[in-house]
Design a protein around this motif. Structure first.
Motif, PDB file in Angstrom:
ATOM      1  N   UNK A   3      -2.003  -8.710  -7.121  1.00 44.03           N
ATOM      2  CA  UNK A   3      -0.820  -8.298  -7.857  1.00 44.03           C
ATOM      3  C   UNK A   3       0.303  -7.853  -6.919  1.00 44.03           C
ATOM      4  N   UNK A   4       1.522  -8.303  -7.235  1.00 46.77           N
ATOM      5  CA  UNK A   4       2.697  -7.870  -6.476  1.00 46.77           C
ATOM      6  C   UNK A   4       2.497  -8.097  -4.991  1.00 46.77           C
ATOM      7  N   UNK A   5       2.717  -7.067  -4.184  1.00 43.97           N
ATOM      8  CA  UNK A   5       2.629  -7.223  -2.733  1.00 43.97           C
ATOM      9  C   UNK A   5       1.263  -7.688  -2.234  1.00 43.97           C
TER      10      UNK A   5
ATOM     11  N   UNK B 107      -0.312 -10.161  -3.078  1.00 44.82           N
ATOM     12  CA  UNK B 107      -0.256 -11.623  -2.894  1.00 44.82           C
ATOM     13  C   UNK B 107       0.395 -11.990  -1.560  1.00 44.82           C
ATOM     14  N   UNK B 108       1.235 -11.114  -1.053  1.00 42.82           N
ATOM     15  CA  UNK B 108       1.860 -11.392   0.250  1.00 42.82           C
ATOM     16  C   UNK B 108       0.882 -11.175   1.397  1.00 42.82           C
ATOM     17  N   UNK B 109      -0.125 -10.346   1.180  1.00 44.29           N
ATOM     18  CA  UNK B 109      -1.128 -10.108   2.222  1.00 44.29           C
ATOM     19  C   UNK B 109      -2.244 -11.165   2.152  1.00 44.29           C
TER      20      UNK B 109
END
Lengths: 609, 84
Positions: free
Chosen positions: B8-10, B12-14
């Motif tokens: 969820x949210x950030x 997904x960036x990791x």
């Protein structure tokens, strides 16, 4: 009693008669209230009576650092302000980062009280034990970033720290804040109080050392805590508090279109991930912060090209979802203008959202507003921010805040999202019922921080159902007490866990700093502060009736998303409020009982009625 | 047994993805699921930085090690929110 952390001195500057006095602080004040917010509330209780006009010379700006402010520990940047708010008409506590707090201590003072009113615009210059009041006439109308630069030149000390007000304050905006090294005492109109004293800025430089009981051990502990804070907060470092934007929307709790819904249809272009990809320039850090959560952004193209600012979750919420604006560039621009004019971003955005709804309902006309102001129009939103900062046209009305607007435009009251006239933060009480109680019982009006940020407990621990009522009263009390003592330490809440400052305090940081073992008493100190604040509010006329939320929250169901169909009815809210009062030892009207005052060591309040 | 994972949210960036579906042929501990995610994305979602919902309900960081998953489930990984 204390062998470090405190200087034991308070600087009092009276701008009416020019007197500058250094006073000793009774150590018992620190034993009972720790410092920071607690000490400021104590002086407020003693010195600002219930009939004090917020803009009169009798109101005071009471700044207090905490025992950890300025030390070689992570993020020891915080200091606190207590004053009477022109926006709410009530007691206001506020905290800020920046270097002013640390430098105040390096100069030898735990606190600064400014009282009276200068005949002409002035600034206070504190350089160690030299303190004087200087002419600021040529700076009076300057925006905040220019003021800081010019004041350092005028003071001849480039290392000085500056807090100042912008044009919005002296032009009469009740939303005006005090800017502190790019951070701020944001909410409640602190800047307008400062302007009412003809005080443009306070410039502080200190070069002294703060005594620490076990200095070497604190240095070692500081390194460990910094490492722990850095490793525990990779998301804060990469995205800042903007990380919450997409997450809150996923749970249907991202207030949008003036709280008409909790799901924002333009979310994809205002999330932290989008911000990082398209706008982020670099991280900014507060004093001694290993996390550096501020995200400096720049608009590189489009109508807002060239604007730079560091929007946090709340600012993105106010100017984004609340105003229905999906252009992140408009949010950066609105944030930047607020900083320059010296306006609170949260209140400004939330009040523009209210004006947008009133415009769409025909309660405010285009002629009245001087512009079309529909939801979603980023250019109109930024134009209105500018008018509020300049106090031009209808901007001069909106910048006075909800208390003023309710008197003048009573038909619009149902669209004001506030508690005790303080505009809501960007969390939806119908989706997290605990945060509703936080807004209602916060000692400065609808504030998610002072009121108690329940989201973590309601969402992540598995112990609470966000839509449940039972247990929320006790939960909110514990979080409020925790926050009250942390606000009195002088550190940022982002790093608090790394030093053991939670609702079950651990570690020995305070003992190593002060030589006094505060740890077993910290939660009681937090409760004592909160109770004193309630006594002050009661003295100023607050009762149970003032602890409720707007009808939109209590009568309208959320129309869509995961929290669809939920509201926080009066019956539900009353159940939480009763539990909360019981947990606090307050009576059914929200008044602290004599028994609880005695238990908390607040007998002096009983004696003084 | 299928375990659907949402970042969820950030998060997904990791992980560089918004979701995964992981297959296991027997009950697994939550820690084993997280180890699989680490191996797949070369990023370790560990406390206190990260939080986790199992079937939409939060699992406190200190309880991660003791959870056994015995049937199809959905896990959501999100930042450990800490006030703002």
């Amino acid at each position: 009693m204390f062998k470090g952390g405190y200087l034991g001195k308070l600087l009092r500057v009276n701008l009416s008669n020019g007197s500058i006095v250094v006073e000793n602080v009774d150590p018992d004040i620190y034993r009972l209230f720790l410092g920071g917010r607690g000490a400021a509330a104590y002086y407020y209780y003693r010195e600002i009576g219930p009939d004090t006009d917020p803009l009169s010379p009798d109101n005071k700006l009471i700044f207090f650092t905490g025992p950890l402010t300025g030390l070689s520990l992570p993020s020891t940047t915080k200091f606190q302000l207590a004053t009477r708010s022109p926006m709410t008409g009530l007691y206001l506590c506020s905290n800020s980062s920046g270097r002013v707090g640390p430098h105040l201590k390096f100069a030898g003072y735990d606190g600064l009280i400014v009282e009276g009113r200068a005949a002409n615009p002035v600034f206070i210059y504190i350089n160690n034990d030299s303190v004087d009041v200087r002419d600021a006439s040529s700076l009076w109308e300057e925006r905040t970033s220019r003021v800081e630069k010019r004041l350092k030149e005028l003071a001849g000390e480039p290392r000085a720290a500056v807090m100042s007000i912008g044009p919005a304050a002296f032009k009469g905006a009740d939303l005006a804040c005090i800017m502190v090294d790019g951070r701020s005492f944001g909410r409640g109109g602190t800047g307008r109080v400062m302007a009412s004293k003809n005080l443009k800025a306070v410039v502080v430089y200190g070069s002294g050392k703060i005594p620490v009981y076990e200095a070497e051990r604190i240095n070692d502990l500081g390194k460990t805590a910094a490492q722990r804070a850095r490793e525990g907060k990779p998301v804060h470092t990469r995205f800042g508090t903007a990380q919450y934007t997409g997450v809150m929307n996923e749970f249907g709790c991202y207030p949008s279109y003036n709280f008409r819904t909790g799901v924002f249809d333009g979310i994809d272009t205002i999330t932290a991930e989008y911000m990082e990809k398209h706008y982020k320039v670099k991280n900014l850090a507060c004093y001694r912060c290993p996390v550096a959560c501020a995200q400096l952004c720049e608009v590189k193209e489009g109508p807002f090209k060239g604007f730079k600012s560091d929007p946090e979750y709340e600012t993105i919420g106010a100017f984004g979802g609340q105003c229905g604006v999906s252009d992140f560039g408009a949010i950066v621009a609105a944030n930047s203008l607020c900083d320059e004019y010296g306006l609170d971003t949260m209140s400004t955005g939330t009040i523009i959202a209210y004006a947008m709804e009133c415009y769409e309902l025909g309660l405010f006309t285009e002629k009245e507003l001087g512009m079309k102001l529909p939801f979603g129009d980023g250019e109109a939103m930024v134009a209105m921010v500018k008018r509020m900062g300049e106090m031009e046209g209808f901007g001069a009305e909106l910048a006075r805040g909800f208390r003023y607007l309710a008197q003048k435009y009573p038909a619009t009251v149902p669209y004001m999202m506030h508690a005790k006239w303080m505009p809501f933060a960007a969390y939806e009480p119908r989706g997290f019922h605990g945060i509703g109680l936080s807004y209602g019982t916060s000692s400065r009006g609808a504030c998610h921080n002072v009121g108690g940020w329940t989201i973590r407990d309601e969402l992540l621990t598995g112990e609470y159902d966000p839509f449940a009522i039972k247990g929320k009263g006790e939960l909110v009390k514990v979080i409020q007490d925790t926050r009250a003592y942390i606000d009195s330490l002088g550190i940022c809440t982002v790093v608090r866990s790394a030093m053991g400052f939670t609702d079950k305090p651990t570690g020995n940081v305070l003992e190593l700093v002060t030589g006094y073992d505060f740890m077993p008493e910290l939660m009681t100190i937090g409760e004592r502060i909160y109770t004193l604040e309630r006594l002050i509010l009661g003295r100023e006329g607050v009762t149970r009736d003032n602890d409720y939320l707007p009808d939109r929250i209590m009568k309208e169901k959320l129309p869509e998303g995961p929290a669809r169909g939920h509201m926080l009815s009066k019956e539900m809210y009353d159940e939480m409020l009763d539990e909360y009062y019981r947990a606090r030892g307050w009576d059914k009207e929200g008044r602290p009982t004599p028994e609880r005052l005695q238990e908390l060591g607040l007998e002096f309040c009983l004696r003084e009625g | 047994m299928r375990i659907a994972v949402r970042y969820l949210g950030p998060a997904s960036s990791f992980s560089n993805t918004a979701s995964d579906v992981l297959e296991f042929d027997r009950p697994v501990s939550l820690q084993q699921v997280l180890d699989t995610i680490t191996a797949r994305h070369n990023y370790n979602f560990t406390p206190p930085a990260w939080a986790l919902l199992l079937e939409g309900r939060g699992v406190a960081n200190e309880n991660w090690a003791g959870i056994l998953i015995e049937a199809d489930a959905e896990i959501t990984i999100l930042p450990h929110l800490s006030g703002g």
